[in-house]
Design an enzyme around this catalytic site. Structure first.
Site, PDB file in Angstrom:
ATOM      1  CD  GLU A  12      37.322  37.454  37.169  1.00 28.85           C
ATOM      2  OE1 GLU A  12      36.633  37.880  37.205  1.00 28.85           O
ATOM      3  OE2 GLU A  12      38.547  38.823  36.996  1.00 28.85           O
ATOM      4  CG  ASP A  36      37.362  44.785  39.391  1.00 29.33           C
ATOM      5  OD1 ASP A  36      37.535  44.029  40.327  1.00 29.33           O
ATOM      6  OD2 ASP A  36      37.014  44.515  37.580  1.00 29.33           O
TER       7      ASP A  36
END
Lengths: 653, 653
Positions: A125, A212
């Site tokens: 993250e 991602d």
């Protein structure tokens, strides 16, 4: 100069520990496998890839083809694998020992399976704090990727380059991920992408994309676009035809020096630093960003990740329990316990935004499952322990047996915050309170849904949502001592539309230990017909092998008769199929655990449900059940009422 | 409730390592001694006090009365002593090992001399990063004091209370220092102070003051006000008469729980986070704060301390050298070296604002003195070492002998950035470049000086200041290779009003080592009469015992004759009395060191002076001397010019 365009791609692939196996299957089917197959056909296109531990382990078991393609591409130099904490933890909130352990576990896995040592990591993250360079250097890591936002905070203008920082003299190289590229790829057409790459090339810069992997097939609509309509194949051919140079990150580091030195304050991607704020604060912060010039973003900084532990008590509890178990495990050389600990350290259940799994019971369940396994693998001392496990400067009481484990907050209503059942490796109290979220407010005030960002497209607030966005009056702990108004109904209680008549719920209880009994004691007041009546509540908690006994004593301290409607609230993490409520008995976990109450009470019970957002829309999620056994009692001056609760494992250990 | 006012006082007293003994004397005479005497007369008034290591050591030697009073007040419980890094380092920028060592040194000193273990520390310059709780917990520390700003950044409203935070599960309690009290005490009258204390009391809060002890007698005008006019005596009587409760910080912690949990991002006091910014950035940031509502200050955050290493190369160099020496020392058990290292880690010479000693040569000199002593106490490996000492991803070359030590930046003009003379324990190159400061700009644009803050009162820009606020074209390194325009004069060179004709000054040189020789080599260009002439510069550096030889070879790579005005710039940290320049010889350090140049050059030389602000006004500070030996040479195609420099210790080791 007429240098070629340089395009750096990093794909980050992750599924959390405890996610449904159907999700893993679909992710490989629709996304990870077709992505690898397509890239394999273009051996000249270099890129970096990160697979989190759960995916690597799954690949080893169920996706040999993917593993083989990946091995082949690593061996040929097409793919540079990135390391990271094995089970995708937020590194900054882990004990340093576990950071090293998780990074080492990934290093060793990659070495064993691919014969390489990663030089860079994907930072979970992108949660950055300025002390990470030392942590990473110790694990042999040279570089990572961060977001534009990190660099804006440091006033860096040129984001088409990489930088170097240090902590205690340990260096780390950092690549800023291009936000515009993240929005272009794979969503836009090739001419749009080409013109942006030209722009970067004109500045002799690096086009840096890290994102991602799930965008290539798993996000809504992308499977059709990326594969069926051929976006990815066309994009890769485009890179080849236009002679756009792809390089691995290590090649860049080896070929050119960094553009400069930087020191970056704590940050993550822009949205994360809004999600961590309380709803009103987030709204105010967004307004500030809108109303100030773009140059102000260096100074306009949102919250930082640790503040999730203030926003969500459940996240804080999971984190502090993890640290407690980590200390216990790290005092031993029990490698099985250590692996369970690491599995329980994944980031997902600790936060919530559009992504993040705090609201997802199966992810929290998996975290507790692994943490409790780690806990159980290392012997605990017997008896009650008084200590401040969560650093709130108030003492908690902890007890651990073979079957059950208990954690109480005397300072908060003498309540239970955790009841562990070790044979099932389950925290029976792992429920989530209802609280206000930013999107609850926004949604209600803007029912037409106009002006939404890409993250919020296609979301519709489900019918009847107003029932789910009420805030709970207190965290959903257990053994919470309610004194109800005679007119409070189940419905009012359930919708938090009642007033508490006593001052016990969140107030401090004195504690005393007479092994094996923990005695909690509070003298408070109850409002009865407009008058404050002094009342004493005493709870004795006595673990007995496979059973936990809780004995209540309510005493009227006034010298006259009074009527009290007393209830003890219990919240259990159970799905509907697991629980059965009868007259004075509640069967939990499909009957394995019995919760009995004497004398026979009324029992109010209802499902706990939350309304939360995800990338797909809004979800109403069943979090467990609330039980309120209650009694109406009339006590003369000095008289006592006694009740008894028992929590028993019916099958034994 | 009618609780009494609670007033918490902490005084922080500090003089940096290397400050003039006259300053120490005056500080005790005008400030520290009268303060202690006065407080000693009021034994009921409890407070916390911090004395940095240099003051404690000085007290032990020269101020036995102060030490005795302090011992007496500690024994009686009137004073709670605060710990900290012994020599007042910024903890966050130290290797963790040294943080522990400095904290332990203070703990042990206080234990040996006062028979107490400190529970709290004064955090140097309140430079906070969220990982400090672990560092401090390891040293047995329970609490510290921070500024309001830290808490604003976390959105905390109630500053009349203390809080708790954690890192990796290690707790730390934090008291927010009340800014208003800092401005009231000792500057305002008792009724003003009383009314503010009443305000705090009405909220059942703590009045928390932590501030520099030097405000009580050493700051301009305060000796007269605080002692001669009796402010302090009156204030202490006022506290007694009004029955205002004074407590130590530990008493508060033991008596009441914290108001809540917090996570604070990196911060220091408000001004520090502006000082660290470049002038234009600081101005913009201030405007943002002015133009946005007060609630925005949670999000409007300035720079953080580490960014001083970007703003001032000299600060970065001192810091990185310190880390290099720290690693060397920490590989040994040489306690004498360790103590010298710690003495060289004080915060003062690393930064600049209104306070901070970067511009003060005697503080930088003291830091290098102690660091070089530490360095010399641990044997170095012989020969040249190539490595990246300062984490800029470029290799430096390092050589260390008994007499001299050298540090070169091949990537930056093949220049010398440090020349150490170990017998004198002195970095001969410790000069400061002239650079733009925020107050240079402000001062020039607002000559009337209106609207200034308290920090800037009574400052007048000295006459002729425009000569000192020019920016240097490059850092004042040595062996910087200039090709001058025929019309460049000493005056133009000195005022940085010339154009460089070559591309050598800040460009990379190739390096090769043939022990004991380091060869630096660059092929570049010189603009001669509008034409770019290819030129090669080669420098050979050969350390020979007590002498360093530098051999230059300048070759005309063109095939035709050209005229070059070549000079090699050297900057030495010397005061006027130490240096003597003759025809081809410069005597340094009062004749001990000789710097000789052959063939005989012209030598331009001038004093390096800076204009900086301090709490007293503006200072013109002599930073050293710049020497430019230069030659006009005519070289036919392929011809070479050779020159030789020698730096020799005349006395020997």
């Amino acid at each position: 100069m007429n240098n070629p365009s340089v395009f750096l791609l990093a794909v980050h692939n992750h599924q959390p520990v405890g996610n449904f196996s159907s999700v893993f299957e679909k992710a490989f089917e629709d996304c990870y496998r077709p992505f690898l197959r397509e890239l394999h056909k273009h051996p000249a296109i270099k890129f970096a890839a990160h697979y989190s531990g759960p995916l690597l382990e799954y690949m080893g078991e169920k996706e040999p083809e993917c593993l083989d393609i990946l091995k082949d591409m690593v061996a040929s130099g097409q793919v540079e694998l990135l390391g990271g904490g094995f089970y995708e933890p937020i590194l900054t909130i882990l004990p340093e020992e576990d950071r090293q352990g998780q990074l080492r576990m990934m290093n060793e896995f990659l070495e064993d399976n691919f014969q390489i040592r990663p030089r860079g990591i994907w930072l979970t993250e992108r949660v950055w704090e300025p002390t990470l360079p030392k942590t990473l250097a110790r694990a042999g890591i040279e570089y990572t990727l961060l977001d534009e936002e990190h660099f804006h905070y440091a006033g860096i203008q040129n984001l088409y380059a990489y930088y170097i920082t240090e902590d205690e003299g340990y260096p780390l190289k950092i690549f800023p991920i291009d936000k515009k590229l993240r929005y272009l790829i794979p969503f836009q057409t090739l001419p749009d992408i080409e013109s942006y790459l030209e722009e970067i090339k004109a500045q002799n810069g690096l086009a840096i994309l890290g994102d991602d992997g799930e965008k290539f097939g798993l996000w809504p609509g992308t499977k059709k676009w990326v594969y069926e309509e051929g976006w990815l194949a066309k994009f890769l051919s485009f890179l080849e035809e236009k002679n756009i140079q792809t390089q691995t990150y290590s090649e860049v580091i080896d070929r050119r020096p960094p553009a400069g030195r930087v020191y970056l304050p704590p940050a993550s991607y822009e949205e994360m630093m809004e999600w961590v704020l309380e709803p009103e604060d987030a709204a105010f912060f967004k307004r500030l960003k809108d109303e100030n010039p773009a140059e102000a973003r260096r100074y306009l900084r949102g919250g930082f990740f640790r503040e999730f532990f203030l926003k969500y008590l459940e996240s804080n509890h999971l984190h502090k329990r993890m640290i407690m178990i980590s200390r216990k495990v790290n005092r031993t050389s029990n490698e099985a316990a250590r692996k369970e600990l690491y599995k329980g350290q994944g980031n997902d259940p600790l936060w919530h935004g559009v992504f993040g799994g705090l609201y997802l019971p199966h992810l929290r369940e998996a975290a507790y499952d692994h943490l409790l396994k780690a806990d159980a693998l290392v012997p605990s001392e017997s008896g009650w322990h008084i200590g401040d496990y969560d650093q709130d400067a108030r003492a908690e009481a902890i007890w651990q047996g073979r079957t059950f484990g208990l954690l109480l907050k005397p300072a908060f209503g003498g309540s239970l915050v955790e009841i562990d059942h070790f044979p099932l490796s389950r925290n029976l109290m792992d429920v989530l309170s209802r609280r206000k979220e930013a999107y609850h407010v926004r949604q209600l005030s803007q029912p037409n849904g106009k002006g939404k960002s890409i993250h919020e497209l296609a979301k519709e607030l489900p019918a009847g949502s107003e029932n789910f966005i009420r805030c709970d009056r207190h965290p959903r702990y257990s053994a919470l001592d309610h004194f109800l108004h005679p007119e409070t109904t189940l419905e009012k209680f359930q919708t938090a539309a009642y007033d508490e008549q006593g001052d016990f719920i969140d107030q401090p209880y004195d504690i005393r230990v007479h092994e094996p009994i923990l005695r909690l004691h509070r003298e408070g007041h109850v409002l009865v017909a407009g008058e404050k009546i002094p009342v004493c509540v005493q709870k004795e908690i006595e673990p007995q092998g496979q059973e936990i006994m809780i004995r209540y004593m309510i005493r009227n301290l006034a010298d006259k008769t009074t009527h009290l409607k007393f209830g003890s609230e219990w919240n259990f993490y159970q799905i509907a199929e697991e629980i059965a409520v009868s007259q004075n008995e509640v069967r939990l976990c499909g009957g394995r655990i019995r919760f009995e109450v004497f004398p026979r009470p009324e029992i109010w019970h209802f499902a706990l449900q939350t309304l939360s957002q995800s990338e797909k829309g809004y979800d109403i999620i069943h979090q467990g059940f609330c039980l309120l056994p209650w009694w109406s009692v009339t006590l003369s001056g000095g008289e006592e009422f006694r009740a008894q609760f028992s929590l028993r494992d019916h099958r034994g250990t």
